[in-house]
Design a protein around this motif. Structure first.
Motif, PDB file in Angstrom:
ATOM      1  N   VAL A 190      -3.536  -1.508  -5.137  1.00  0.00           N
ATOM      2  CA  VAL A 190      -2.303  -0.904  -4.610  1.00  0.00           C
ATOM      3  C   VAL A 190      -2.157   0.509  -5.176  1.00  0.00           C
ATOM      4  O   VAL A 190      -1.899   1.464  -4.432  1.00  0.00           O
ATOM      5  N   HIS A 191      -2.329   0.650  -6.461  1.00  0.00           N
ATOM      6  CA  HIS A 191      -2.219   1.963  -7.092  1.00  0.00           C
ATOM      7  C   HIS A 191      -3.288   2.919  -6.550  1.00  0.00           C
ATOM      8  O   HIS A 191      -2.991   4.066  -6.200  1.00  0.00           O
TER       9      HIS A 191
ATOM     10  N   GLY B  32      -2.661   3.860  -2.795  1.00  0.00           N
ATOM     11  CA  GLY B  32      -1.487   4.729  -2.737  1.00  0.00           C
ATOM     12  C   GLY B  32      -1.818   6.133  -3.199  1.00  0.00           C
ATOM     13  O   GLY B  32      -1.396   7.129  -2.609  1.00  0.00           O
ATOM     14  N   GLU B  33      -2.607   6.225  -4.260  1.00  0.00           N
ATOM     15  CA  GLU B  33      -3.004   7.520  -4.821  1.00  0.00           C
ATOM     16  C   GLU B  33      -3.899   8.305  -3.863  1.00  0.00           C
ATOM     17  O   GLU B  33      -3.674   9.481  -3.615  1.00  0.00           O
TER      18      GLU B  33
ATOM     19  N   PRO C 135       2.855   5.202   0.999  1.00  0.00           N
ATOM     20  CA  PRO C 135       3.376   4.039   0.276  1.00  0.00           C
ATOM     21  C   PRO C 135       2.625   2.765   0.649  1.00  0.00           C
ATOM     22  O   PRO C 135       2.241   2.568   1.800  1.00  0.00           O
ATOM     23  N   VAL C 136       2.412   1.941  -0.348  1.00  0.00           N
ATOM     24  CA  VAL C 136       1.826   0.618  -0.139  1.00  0.00           C
ATOM     25  C   VAL C 136       2.953  -0.384  -0.373  1.00  0.00           C
ATOM     26  O   VAL C 136       3.573  -0.383  -1.430  1.00  0.00           O
TER      27      VAL C 136
ATOM     28  N   LEU D 219      -0.959  -1.386   3.287  1.00  0.00           N
ATOM     29  CA  LEU D 219      -0.882   0.047   3.514  1.00  0.00           C
ATOM     30  C   LEU D 219      -0.930   0.225   5.025  1.00  0.00           C
ATOM     31  O   LEU D 219      -1.972   0.018   5.644  1.00  0.00           O
TER      32      LEU D 219
END
Length: 133
Positions: free
Chosen positions: A17-18, A21-22, A27-28, A38
């Protein structure tokens, strides 16, 4: 029929997730500790924990063991994305931005589970026409 989603099975949902998202800047949505999505305009990348496999009958997928699929994201400028993400991708880049014979400029790297990810930008007239339908 409409292809709408790809799901990655992982033993660490929050790590992916991180990461996604990065790299996408999007946003996830985390629905539970075992499932997140996502959503992009074209398709959704789902991230499911190994615990979700029990809902499908058990040992049907192995996390961090993909050797065939590549997750592909069309981006506005591959070179700019590579520069923006250079620190994050330093040790996981498979191929720096390269113009491919089919007309896409492509950056290939691995996510934390080892899945291949391709950021690409159509750069030839034919490739641009193909994706601008």
């Amino acid at each position: 029929m409409n292809f709408v989603s790809v799901r990655i099975i992982t033993s660490d949902v929050q790590r992916l997730v991180h990461f996604y998202g990065e790299i996408t800047g999007m946003p996830v949505t985390v629905y539970t500790e075992d499932f997140a999505e996502l959503a992009t305009p074209a398709c959704t990348l789902a991230i499911g924990s190994t615990r979700t496999l029990m809902l499908f009958g058990g040992d049907i997928a192995r996390p961090a063991d993909n050797h065939t699929a590549i997750l592909e994201f069309r981006v506005g400028d591959v070179d700019a994305e590579f520069a923006r993400l250079s620190d994050l991708l330093r040790d996981v880049t498979v191929q720096k931005p390269t113009t491919m014979p089919w007309g896409n400029r492509s950056l290939l790297f691995r996510d934390p589970d080892g899945n291949l990810v391709n950021f690409f930008t159509p750069v030839t007239a034919e490739a641009i026409r193909k994706f601008d339908k």
